[in-house]
Design a protein around this motif. Sequence first.
Motif, PDB file in Angstrom:
ATOM      1  N   ALA A   1       0.814  -1.222   0.000  1.00 61.91           N
ATOM      2  CA  ALA A   1       0.000   0.000   0.000  1.00 61.91           C
ATOM      3  C   ALA A   1       0.848   1.272   0.000  1.00 61.91           C
ATOM      4  N   SER A   2       2.163   1.123   0.238  1.00 59.65           N
ATOM      5  CA  SER A   2       2.999   2.329   0.297  1.00 59.65           C
ATOM      6  C   SER A   2       3.386   2.824  -1.104  1.00 59.65           C
ATOM      7  N   HIS A   3       2.935   2.135  -2.129  1.00 60.79           N
ATOM      8  CA  HIS A   3       3.190   2.586  -3.503  1.00 60.79           C
ATOM      9  C   HIS A   3       1.851   2.790  -4.216  1.00 60.79           C
ATOM     10  N   PRO A   4       1.798   3.713  -5.163  1.00 61.87           N
ATOM     11  CA  PRO A   4       0.522   3.945  -5.867  1.00 61.87           C
ATOM     12  C   PRO A   4       0.044   2.689  -6.583  1.00 61.87           C
ATOM     13  N   LYS A   5      -1.259   2.587  -6.664  1.00 62.29           N
ATOM     14  CA  LYS A   5      -1.911   1.410  -7.228  1.00 62.29           C
ATOM     15  C   LYS A   5      -1.446   1.089  -8.656  1.00 62.29           C
ATOM     16  N   ASN A   6      -1.152   2.150  -9.435  1.00 61.26           N
ATOM     17  CA  ASN A   6      -0.865   1.901 -10.854  1.00 61.26           C
ATOM     18  C   ASN A   6       0.510   1.295 -11.126  1.00 61.26           C
ATOM     19  N   VAL A   7       1.321   1.036 -10.086  1.00 61.11           N
ATOM     20  CA  VAL A   7       2.586   0.332 -10.348  1.00 61.11           C
ATOM     21  C   VAL A   7       2.347  -1.174 -10.436  1.00 61.11           C
ATOM     22  N   TYR A   8       1.160  -1.614 -10.023  1.00 63.38           N
ATOM     23  CA  TYR A   8       0.873  -3.056 -10.008  1.00 63.38           C
ATOM     24  C   TYR A   8       0.059  -3.470 -11.237  1.00 63.38           C
ATOM     25  N   PRO A   9       0.135  -4.764 -11.584  1.00 67.34           N
ATOM     26  CA  PRO A   9      -0.681  -5.240 -12.710  1.00 67.34           C
ATOM     27  C   PRO A   9      -2.173  -5.082 -12.401  1.00 67.34           C
ATOM     28  N   ARG A  10      -2.972  -5.064 -13.445  1.00 66.01           N
ATOM     29  CA  ARG A  10      -4.405  -4.794 -13.279  1.00 66.01           C
ATOM     30  C   ARG A  10      -5.096  -5.781 -12.329  1.00 66.01           C
TER      31      ARG A  10
ATOM     32  N   VAL B   1      -3.878  -7.261  -9.753  1.00 69.20           N
ATOM     33  CA  VAL B   1      -3.555  -6.905  -8.358  1.00 69.20           C
ATOM     34  C   VAL B   1      -4.360  -5.671  -7.958  1.00 69.20           C
ATOM     35  N   GLN B   2      -4.429  -4.707  -8.878  1.00 68.45           N
ATOM     36  CA  GLN B   2      -5.193  -3.482  -8.600  1.00 68.45           C
ATOM     37  C   GLN B   2      -6.650  -3.813  -8.264  1.00 68.45           C
ATOM     38  N   THR B   3      -7.230  -4.688  -9.070  1.00 73.21           N
ATOM     39  CA  THR B   3      -8.638  -5.043  -8.856  1.00 73.21           C
ATOM     40  C   THR B   3      -8.791  -5.836  -7.560  1.00 73.21           C
ATOM     41  N   GLY B   4      -7.912  -6.819  -7.371  1.00 73.84           N
ATOM     42  CA  GLY B   4      -7.985  -7.678  -6.181  1.00 73.84           C
ATOM     43  C   GLY B   4      -7.903  -6.882  -4.898  1.00 73.84           C
ATOM     44  N   PHE B   5      -6.972  -5.908  -4.855  1.00 77.08           N
ATOM     45  CA  PHE B   5      -6.795  -5.112  -3.636  1.00 77.08           C
ATOM     46  C   PHE B   5      -7.720  -3.888  -3.577  1.00 77.08           C
ATOM     47  N   SER B   6      -8.645  -3.796  -4.518  1.00 75.70           N
ATOM     48  CA  SER B   6      -9.671  -2.746  -4.428  1.00 75.70           C
ATOM     49  C   SER B   6     -11.025  -3.355  -4.110  1.00 75.70           C
ATOM     50  N   ILE B   7     -11.270  -4.563  -4.648  1.00 76.20           N
ATOM     51  CA  ILE B   7     -12.597  -5.162  -4.501  1.00 76.20           C
ATOM     52  C   ILE B   7     -12.634  -6.240  -3.415  1.00 76.20           C
ATOM     53  N   PHE B   8     -11.649  -7.141  -3.418  1.00 75.94           N
ATOM     54  CA  PHE B   8     -11.733  -8.286  -2.501  1.00 75.94           C
ATOM     55  C   PHE B   8     -11.062  -8.002  -1.151  1.00 75.94           C
ATOM     56  N   ILE B   9      -9.806  -7.586  -1.189  1.00 79.66           N
ATOM     57  CA  ILE B   9      -9.128  -7.149   0.052  1.00 79.66           C
ATOM     58  C   ILE B   9      -8.832  -5.661  -0.153  1.00 79.66           C
ATOM     59  N   PRO B  10      -9.528  -4.790   0.558  1.00 79.81           N
ATOM     60  CA  PRO B  10      -9.455  -3.350   0.206  1.00 79.81           C
ATOM     61  C   PRO B  10      -8.171  -2.648   0.677  1.00 79.81           C
ATOM     62  N   LEU B  11      -7.037  -3.192   0.272  1.00 78.36           N
ATOM     63  CA  LEU B  11      -5.741  -2.689   0.742  1.00 78.36           C
ATOM     64  C   LEU B  11      -5.444  -1.265   0.274  1.00 78.36           C
ATOM     65  N   PHE B  12      -5.890  -0.926  -0.929  1.00 79.54           N
ATOM     66  CA  PHE B  12      -5.557   0.400  -1.463  1.00 79.54           C
ATOM     67  C   PHE B  12      -6.346   1.532  -0.799  1.00 79.54           C
ATOM     68  N   ILE B  13      -7.247   1.158   0.116  1.00 79.54           N
ATOM     69  CA  ILE B  13      -7.948   2.196   0.888  1.00 79.54           C
ATOM     70  C   ILE B  13      -6.954   2.891   1.826  1.00 79.54           C
ATOM     71  N   ILE B  14      -5.847   2.202   2.126  1.00 71.67           N
ATOM     72  CA  ILE B  14      -4.850   2.734   3.063  1.00 71.67           C
ATOM     73  C   ILE B  14      -4.271   4.068   2.585  1.00 71.67           C
ATOM     74  N   SER B  15      -3.935   4.201   1.330  1.00 72.50           N
ATOM     75  CA  SER B  15      -3.307   5.459   0.921  1.00 72.50           C
ATOM     76  C   SER B  15      -3.741   5.931  -0.462  1.00 72.50           C
ATOM     77  N   TYR B  16      -3.914   5.005  -1.381  1.00 79.42           N
ATOM     78  CA  TYR B  16      -4.215   5.428  -2.750  1.00 79.42           C
ATOM     79  C   TYR B  16      -5.547   6.180  -2.828  1.00 79.42           C
TER      80      TYR B  16
ATOM     81  N   PHE C   1       7.226  -5.645  -9.077  1.00 78.83           N
ATOM     82  CA  PHE C   1       6.249  -4.789  -9.777  1.00 78.83           C
ATOM     83  C   PHE C   1       6.652  -3.314  -9.711  1.00 78.83           C
ATOM     84  N   LEU C   2       7.120  -2.906  -8.528  1.00 76.34           N
ATOM     85  CA  LEU C   2       7.501  -1.507  -8.336  1.00 76.34           C
ATOM     86  C   LEU C   2       8.596  -1.094  -9.330  1.00 76.34           C
TER      87      LEU C   2
END
Lengths: 254, 269
Positions: free
Chosen positions: A184-193, A195-210, B39-40
């Motif tokens: 979560a300490s890096h912006p969401k767009n550095v990860y593949p799509r 991962v972005q979807t998984g950590f937004s919908i299933f485990i809401p990890l990107f709520i931490i900072s992004y 990834f980073l």
Amino acid sequence: MKTYLRLLSLKISSRLSYKLDFFTTLISSLLWSLASPLFIILLYQSGASYPDWNFNEILLFIGIYTALFGLGRAFFYNFFFNTGADVRTGYLELTLIKPVDELVLLLGKSFDWESLSEVLAGSLIAIYAFIQLSLSPNIFLFLVYIGLALLFYFSMILLISSLIMKYVQVTRLIEIVERFMDIASHPKNVYPRVVQTGFSIFIPLFIISYYPASALIGFELVYPFTIILTTLIFFMLSLYIWRKSIKNYTGAGG
Amino acid sequence: MFKPVLSIIKMGIKEGVAYRPQMLLTLISFPIFFLTQFFLWTSIFGDSPNTSIAGFDLTQMVGYYIVGLLILVFTYSHITTELHNGIREGHFIKFIIKPISYPFFSFWIIIGGRILAFVMEAIPLLFVVGLMLGFDFFLTPNLTLFLISFVFAFFINYLLSLIMGTLIFWFTNPNGITWIYRLLRYFFAGGILPLTFFPEIIQYIILLTPFPLMYFIPAFLFVGNNVILGIEITPLLLLIYGAIQLIIFSLIAYFLWRRGVKTFQGVGA
């Protein structure tokens, strides 16, 4: 609430009985919080950058992350270690027979005053970047995301604390949470799509900072409301598992 | 001499076996760490017009963090916490009357623990790295230099942990100072970013401290680099650099230990 505040004041009194330790820990917490901004500064100075994030935007992102991480550490981080220690020593049984909710007692006992220096450092960095960017943000959504980010952090701690009640000697479970926080300490767009979807919908990890940072900057958000719902579900689930663990707890030490 | 050492190593392994689930957790946390770095840096390099950033290409950069983490696993020492707890709770006193010194005992206990960590943590991790980066990754051109620096990393880490542990002889609660030490180690050992990202003057200053030997230098050498600040790292240069650090910190540890044990009063025993 009254019990919680009383525990907080007891905690600061007990920490201040070791003044040198309190102040050195305060300084080290403050300096630790500068690690991520230093990473950004050195990275951007070398000519490299995060894709689609200019320097001030990423500084705002990292300031929010640092402040939230500090809040999480202050309120919840030690909850895991205290639960583990109480299970090992048998003190958890004493906590459970008290006429106050065990969550209030354990949370009050776990408050870490020194981590507030991280909140201060992160907030100052975020405010500096915010002024540089001259934005017109969605403050309401930002505040909602901040609250949910803390709730998600607490949910992760609750989950691993439930596990430590069963498996006792697994203090390194905290490393899993720390690894997730690294993501979560890096912006969401550095990860593949995926991962972005998984950590937004299933485990809401990107709520931490992004999400909070994007609400301030004005980036277009994907799943802005789904993540709110997922975070709430995640919290309810963690709380349910915690309550179930407490109910099934049979004691390990004492 | 050999028999007691072997017995202590066995003790270290047995102690480690009790924490098997802890070690197995590394098998979950390490791939998460690895993938985050992968990834980073793929994303950062993808956005950069250059194929090299601060002297590292993409594989070297990812490899730097992976090797760094493996070095941390191999050189891990819990002597600071053990000593703090031992003195606070009083059970350190048994070492005063034993015909074996605590630093000697703890050194071999750590060796035992690391042997177990090698089997339970490092081998699976090396396998994961091999699968993801290709097994060619381990064919480093600087194997001799890496091995020399790795041995120094182990000893320097042990000595500094011992030095931090001795603080308990003078302070009731030295956790804050220990955290500042960990912070310096993280910043100056190249844990945030390789030291080549720092301005030159800062690099010179940091290289005068023991920290780069604990992470940056072995990882830097492993990924195939051997020139820093225009200076080529040769085996002889590395031996001299490491030996000087080793002598200095051995003397400091010895002096503090002797003074500390004299101060010790066995409260809580």
